[in-house]
Design an enzyme around this catalytic site. Structure first.
Site, mmCIF file in Angstrom:
data_model
loop_
_atom_site.group_PDB
_atom_site.id
_atom_site.type_symbol
_atom_site.label_atom_id
_atom_site.label_comp_id
_atom_site.label_asym_id
_atom_site.label_seq_id
_atom_site.Cartn_x
_atom_site.Cartn_y
_atom_site.Cartn_z
ATOM 1 C CG HIS A 166 -0.373 0.207 2.510
ATOM 2 N ND1 HIS A 166 -0.052 -0.823 3.364
ATOM 3 C CD2 HIS A 166 -0.020 1.340 3.175
ATOM 4 C CE1 HIS A 166 0.454 -0.336 4.478
ATOM 5 N NE2 HIS A 166 0.484 0.974 4.392
ATOM 6 C CG ASP A 196 0.182 -4.295 2.744
ATOM 7 O OD1 ASP A 196 0.397 -3.829 1.619
ATOM 8 O OD2 ASP A 196 -0.028 -3.576 3.744
ATOM 9 C CB SER A 275 3.133 2.065 6.125
ATOM 10 O OG SER A 275 1.961 2.228 6.872
#
Length: 462
Positions: A166, A196, A275
């Site tokens: 992402h 992910d 992230s």
């Protein structure tokens, strides 16, 4: 007024520590105390000279004096006075002694020294990833429509970086910034939405040796274990936070059709921009990839989640070798069971995944999984043809399957050739079948989507 009658009377505030009121001294009092202390020290020195004469201490006494190194009461008070003096000369009366430090370090505790060592060892291997998504304006000219940022870890000296999908999703331009300020263009080696995890590659200049972060182990983690996160929250590069492992084995739904199992929960502060960054143990080894937070405000609330490094090891290996993750699949077309479909078809349950079709000659067909036989059109605005009357998958191994995300999650760590136990609901009872998984092919994917094949035979509208 009633509000004034009930008001609480104001009283002067005093800060207390160990039941002692804080006192403020003027600059004149500071000078006076310093002069008194200096005079006392001079008097003590003169007395020592009178007692022992002008001669220096004997060689036997000097080591004893060095070993004791104990300050006099006056000297301790003077040092505490200096430490409690504010910039404007105001002095705070305190009684907080300095805590002892470990390993003889002059300035740091053992825990601080450990944190510093991990940061110095790993921070240069954490990169800042910025992305740009390109689009077109009314004149069909390419323009930047959005941008984002995240973190990543250099895992190979050749310039391989692991991050989240992402972070780089839909990006037209990926820039990777290193600790020395240099920036390189990043290319996507492979990405896996089910976990992910993505792997990027940039080309370091000749002669430049990159710092890397090594993979640790997530199989022996314990709740309460100390962890360290390094990332780029709010574009503040290489920020370090610490915390503990708050929970293990958390299944978290990352998107509509993706559930990531065995996530690591931590209270280490993780914010937007973290992230893709590493979650480290106290030895500076990566034990997870920071991925998401639970927050109502968008900022850290002390509940963050990281993908375990055991998953990262497997996924990264496949991405480097194949450019994708080589998972085992069943050659099926699946439909989400609902109360409406269950009522129409006469199923006894309203959950699970309906097997619409089974590929002829596949391992799933050989194992005895049955597809539907009655073709119906499902949907109003974009009707699709599905087949009812077949099996309903309710579990794979020990993982309950109630929706498509559960199905994907159950097969996430399976490889072609693995055998799984599939529980199906058939004829009002549950049946367990042993199914050998196959390699996913481009021409025939087991996507789990609605069956798009149409047939005029035995077709009705649902």
């Amino acid at each position: 007024m009633a509000g004034r009658q009930n008001a609480i009377p104001l009283v002067p505030l005093t800060f207390r520590r160990y039941n002692r009121s804080m006192k403020l001294y003027s600059r004149f009092q500071v000078i006076l105390i310093s002069c008194i202390a200096a005079g006392a020290a001079a008097a003590a020195t003169a007395a020592a000279h009178r007692k022992g004469g002008a001669a220096a201490s004997s060689p036997a006494e000097q080591p004893r004096q060095q070993e004791s190194a104990v300050l006099s009461v006056e000297e301790q008070e003077r040092e505490e006075l200096l430490n409690a003096t504010l910039s404007d000369g105001t002095i705070l009366e305190t009684n907080t002694p300095a805590l002892p430090v470990a390993d003889g370090t002059a300035s740091y505790t053992q825990d601080e020294q450990q944190n510093i060592s991990v940061y110095e060892r790993c921070n240069e291997a954490v990169v800042n990833i910025t992305t740009q998504v390109m689009g077109y304006d009314w004149f069909l000219e390419p323009v930047v429509t959005s941008s984002g940022s995240g973190s990543g870890s250099i895992i190979d000296k050749r310039g391989y970086v692991v991050t989240n999908v992402h972070v780089i999703e839909n990006a037209s331009i990926i820039s990777i910034s290193l600790a020395d300020g240099s920036t390189y263009e990043g290319k996507v080696v492979g990405q896996d939405k089910e976990s992910d995890i993505a792997v990027l590659k940039f080309e370091p200049p000749a002669g430049v040796e990159l710092k890397t972060i090594s993979f640790g182990s997530s199989d022996t983690l314990k709740v309460g274990q100390k962890v360290i996160a390094i990332g780029n929250p709010f574009a503040l590069e290489r920020t370090m936070t610490t915390g503990i492992i708050s929970g293990l084995g958390r299944p978290i739904q990352e998107s509509t059709n993706v559930i990531i199992r065995n996530m690591i929960q931590t209270d280490a502060a993780i914010n937007p921009g973290n992230s893709g960054g590493p979650l480290l143990d106290s030895q500076g080894r990566m034990i997870g990839i920071n991925t998401m937070i639970y927050s109502s405000s968008g900022s850290s609330s002390g509940v963050g989640f990281a993908i375990p490094v055991s998953t990262a090891r497997r996924v990264v290996a496949d991405l480097l070798k194949y450019g994708k993750v080589n998972r085992g699949v069943m050659m099926l077309s699946l439909i989400q069971n609902t109360s409406r479909i269950a009522g129409y078809a006469g199923y006894g349950i309203s959950g699970g995944m309906i097997v619409s079709r089974v590929r002829d000659g596949s391992e799933a067909a050989k194992a005895g999984i049955r597809g539907g036989t009655k073709a119906v059109q499902y949907g109003t605005f974009n009707p699709q043809t599905i087949y009812l009357g077949g099996d309903i998958i309710t579990a794979i191994d020990k993982i309950s399957v109630s929706k498509l995300a559960d199905y994907y999650s159950a097969l996430e760590d399976k490889k072609p050739g693995d055998t799984v136990t599939v529980t199906v609901y058939r004829d009002k009872q549950y049946v367990k079948l042993q199914v050998k998984l196959e390699e996913e092919s481009t021409s025939s994917k087991s996507s789990g989507s609605q069956d798009s094949k149409s047939s005029k035979a035995n077709r009705s509208t649902l």
